[in-house]
Write a protein that holds these residues in place. Sequence first.
Motif, PDB file in Angstrom:
ATOM      1  N   ALA A   1     -12.768  -7.420  -4.290  1.00  0.00           N
ATOM      2  CA  ALA A   1     -13.175  -6.324  -2.721  1.00  0.00           C
ATOM      3  C   ALA A   1     -12.419  -7.465  -1.894  1.00  0.00           C
ATOM      4  O   ALA A   1     -11.937  -8.571  -2.254  1.00  0.00           O
ATOM      5  CB  ALA A   1     -14.416  -6.764  -3.047  1.00  0.00           C
ATOM      6  N   LEU A   2     -11.359  -6.947  -0.840  1.00  0.00           N
ATOM      7  CA  LEU A   2     -10.297  -7.477   0.008  1.00  0.00           C
ATOM      8  C   LEU A   2     -12.091  -7.087   1.137  1.00  0.00           C
ATOM      9  O   LEU A   2     -12.032  -6.095   1.589  1.00  0.00           O
ATOM     10  CB  LEU A   2      -9.844  -7.196  -0.066  1.00  0.00           C
ATOM     11  CG  LEU A   2      -8.555  -6.281  -0.977  1.00  0.00           C
ATOM     12  CD1 LEU A   2      -7.173  -6.045   0.255  1.00  0.00           C
ATOM     13  CD2 LEU A   2      -8.157  -8.242  -0.935  1.00  0.00           C
ATOM     14  N   ALA A   3     -12.317  -8.529   1.755  1.00  0.00           N
ATOM     15  CA  ALA A   3     -13.419  -8.599   3.008  1.00  0.00           C
ATOM     16  C   ALA A   3     -13.130  -9.261   3.728  1.00  0.00           C
ATOM     17  O   ALA A   3     -11.878 -10.214   3.706  1.00  0.00           O
ATOM     18  CB  ALA A   3     -14.203  -8.995   2.524  1.00  0.00           C
ATOM     19  N   GLY A   4     -13.213  -8.483   5.372  1.00  0.00           N
ATOM     20  CA  GLY A   4     -12.772  -9.805   6.436  1.00  0.00           C
ATOM     21  C   GLY A   4     -13.426  -8.991   7.557  1.00  0.00           C
ATOM     22  O   GLY A   4     -13.334  -8.112   7.505  1.00  0.00           O
ATOM     23  N   PRO A   5     -13.281  -9.942   8.408  1.00  0.00           N
ATOM     24  CA  PRO A   5     -13.503  -9.300  10.196  1.00  0.00           C
ATOM     25  C   PRO A   5     -12.437  -8.118   9.838  1.00  0.00           C
ATOM     26  O   PRO A   5     -11.043  -8.329  10.073  1.00  0.00           O
ATOM     27  CB  PRO A   5     -13.492 -10.509  10.641  1.00  0.00           C
ATOM     28  CG  PRO A   5     -12.371 -11.149  10.707  1.00  0.00           C
ATOM     29  CD  PRO A   5     -12.973 -10.904   8.994  1.00  0.00           C
ATOM     30  N   SER A   6     -12.261  -7.145  11.460  1.00  0.00           N
ATOM     31  CA  SER A   6     -11.539  -6.708  12.029  1.00  0.00           C
ATOM     32  C   SER A   6     -10.176  -7.420  12.476  1.00  0.00           C
ATOM     33  O   SER A   6     -10.510  -8.067  12.986  1.00  0.00           O
ATOM     34  CB  SER A   6     -11.864  -5.519  12.976  1.00  0.00           C
ATOM     35  OG  SER A   6     -12.984  -6.099  13.307  1.00  0.00           O
ATOM     36  N   GLY A   7      -9.366  -7.010  11.772  1.00  0.00           N
ATOM     37  CA  GLY A   7      -7.910  -7.091  12.201  1.00  0.00           C
ATOM     38  C   GLY A   7      -7.510  -7.820  11.265  1.00  0.00           C
ATOM     39  O   GLY A   7      -6.504  -9.034  11.628  1.00  0.00           O
ATOM     40  N   SER A   8      -8.073  -8.470  10.159  1.00  0.00           N
ATOM     41  CA  SER A   8      -7.749  -9.857   9.041  1.00  0.00           C
ATOM     42  C   SER A   8      -6.956  -8.945   8.098  1.00  0.00           C
ATOM     43  O   SER A   8      -6.195  -9.840   7.255  1.00  0.00           O
ATOM     44  CB  SER A   8      -8.848  -9.660   8.295  1.00  0.00           C
ATOM     45  OG  SER A   8      -9.330  -8.754   7.587  1.00  0.00           O
ATOM     46  N   GLY A   9      -5.844  -7.242   7.792  1.00  0.00           N
ATOM     47  CA  GLY A   9      -5.064  -7.127   7.243  1.00  0.00           C
ATOM     48  C   GLY A   9      -5.832  -6.611   6.419  1.00  0.00           C
ATOM     49  O   GLY A   9      -4.780  -6.333   5.443  1.00  0.00           O
ATOM     50  N   LYS A  10      -6.838  -6.054   6.250  1.00  0.00           N
ATOM     51  CA  LYS A  10      -7.023  -5.387   4.937  1.00  0.00           C
ATOM     52  C   LYS A  10      -6.191  -4.366   5.164  1.00  0.00           C
ATOM     53  O   LYS A  10      -6.530  -3.896   3.665  1.00  0.00           O
ATOM     54  CB  LYS A  10      -8.690  -5.234   5.049  1.00  0.00           C
ATOM     55  CG  LYS A  10      -9.634  -6.479   5.255  1.00  0.00           C
ATOM     56  CD  LYS A  10     -11.361  -6.122   5.266  1.00  0.00           C
ATOM     57  CE  LYS A  10     -11.745  -5.073   6.472  1.00  0.00           C
ATOM     58  NZ  LYS A  10     -12.078  -5.427   7.150  1.00  0.00           N
ATOM     59  N   SER A  11      -7.166  -3.288   5.838  1.00  0.00           N
ATOM     60  CA  SER A  11      -6.308  -1.724   6.003  1.00  0.00           C
ATOM     61  C   SER A  11      -4.917  -1.685   5.492  1.00  0.00           C
ATOM     62  O   SER A  11      -3.898  -1.419   5.021  1.00  0.00           O
ATOM     63  CB  SER A  11      -7.078  -1.371   6.908  1.00  0.00           C
ATOM     64  OG  SER A  11      -8.003  -0.951   6.921  1.00  0.00           O
ATOM     65  N   THR A  12      -4.073  -2.669   6.119  1.00  0.00           N
ATOM     66  CA  THR A  12      -2.895  -3.101   5.786  1.00  0.00           C
ATOM     67  C   THR A  12      -2.383  -3.115   4.409  1.00  0.00           C
ATOM     68  O   THR A  12      -1.511  -2.940   3.781  1.00  0.00           O
ATOM     69  CB  THR A  12      -1.823  -4.038   6.741  1.00  0.00           C
ATOM     70  OG1 THR A  12      -2.383  -3.918   8.405  1.00  0.00           O
ATOM     71  CG2 THR A  12      -0.218  -4.507   6.430  1.00  0.00           C
TER      72      THR A  12
END
Lengths: 276, 256
Positions: free
Chosen positions: B34-45
């Motif tokens: 799982a990649l977790a993190g707040p929005s803008g942390s680069g997950k979708s990129t």
Amino acid sequence: MTGVKRFLSTGETRAGLALLLPLLAFALLAPAMFPGDPMAIVGEPLLRPFQNSAFPLGTDRLGRDVLAGLAHGARTSLLVGLAAALSALCVGAVIGTIAGFGGRLLDETLMRLTEAFQTVPAFLLALAFVSVIGPSLSSVVLAIALGAWPAPARVARAEVLSIREKDYVAAARVVGKRPAQIAFIEILPNALPPVLALSSVIVASAILIEAALSFLGLGDPNRVTWGGMIAEGRTVLRSASYLSIIPGVALVITVLAIYLLGEGAAKARLAKRSYV
Amino acid sequence: MVAVLSVKGLCKSFANVRAVDDVSFDLPAGETLALAGPSGSGKSTIARLVVRLLEPDAGQIAFMGKDISRLSGEPLRVLRRQFQMVFQDTNSSFNPRATVGSALLDPLNAFAIGNARARPEEARHLLERVGLDADLFDRPIHELSGGQRQRVGIARAIASRPALIVLDEALSAIDASIRIDLLKLLIDLQREHTISYLFIAHDLGMINAIAHRIAILDGGRIVEQGPTHQIIQNPKSETGRQLLGAAARLPARSSS
């Protein structure tokens, strides 16, 4: 199908259809109603309208039936208008899609080409083309399409640029679709509606350009055209003005009808947007 | 054993922003990271880099030992059969003109899977496998509910029998009651076909249910990485604690 219903319910559409449908029937039935060559001399020359029941709209300088000419001319006008608009829309949509989807180099090249065509007035382009190729039905259609494709191309490109960033285009890439499939099967059909909105303007201007070319003697010499009839009538404008006025009025009605249909379609689209 | 996906030193910038900065992780076969993190942390990129919808500025993306970070054109297209993606927004991830059947036939046709005449039958099987009625085949996708659409999205992703599926917030917009069913479905599919999931989410509850390992991202960097239970129980990074505490921090509504 609700879209069609909405289109049919606007006043513009109804008025446009009321004008265009009889005209279309008139054009389609021309060979049945007026068999034989409409360019043949059939009666006494310069017979005025409403004087002889055999020739309700009279005869021209050489004794040709004006009503028969009008009917056969409607065929030419509508045929050229529709064929030129159809080819311009197809070429424009395809070039716009390639420009919007094919990467920077293709985009730059095609857009500069489009601009080059747009800087030359469409009528002069058509005039030059027909003068070089020679007047015939197909060369007139081509000549008109040559000046009409840039507008749909630009609209299609703008639409493709926004669509290609959508998730479903990314998804199509992920499931292994080839670039050409993505461009023409996924994107192009969704980019069409605003391009098609231009069709009424293009058909109307194509009919006007065809008439202008014929007026200058650059129409297909083997066909009766409204522009040609106006030019013929010009020589006797003072003594028999009806010979110019009748085809002129027909031209105005046709262009008006097509314009009204375009307005109806635009109104229907707007109404749809306000519902959603 | 070689990892299905092995990412090393991945970097990607947009304009002047470093969206992904020196990211490395491994994903073994049949596991979920799982990649977790707040929005803008680069997950979708990262998701889009891994399935090569984006090209990385630097770093390696090794898929089954083969570096795909510079692959393009036909070789990339053919290899895509092996790594698929499920998108977050079910409204925009299907062509507005698509039917359920055409969406499922797309990967089968594009990757030339099986006999062309057997593909519609295969598509119906896929529908049933993800818990949908095979009779939905001819229905336009926009007529389906969000949950049903995402089932079609999952069916589309498993159609080519991939080794890796990237789920980019795939369940985040799904109704909470249906989310549990879809999580179960994903876990079953993973067991059946030994698929690795790169599961991107911001909800640690969901991640806890599906992931073997977690990587926590902030500002494009991985700040913490480890087995799920370890990170959930004892997050070392500030971001990890914040993500974990996000639900607990909400004050209870006081009755007035």
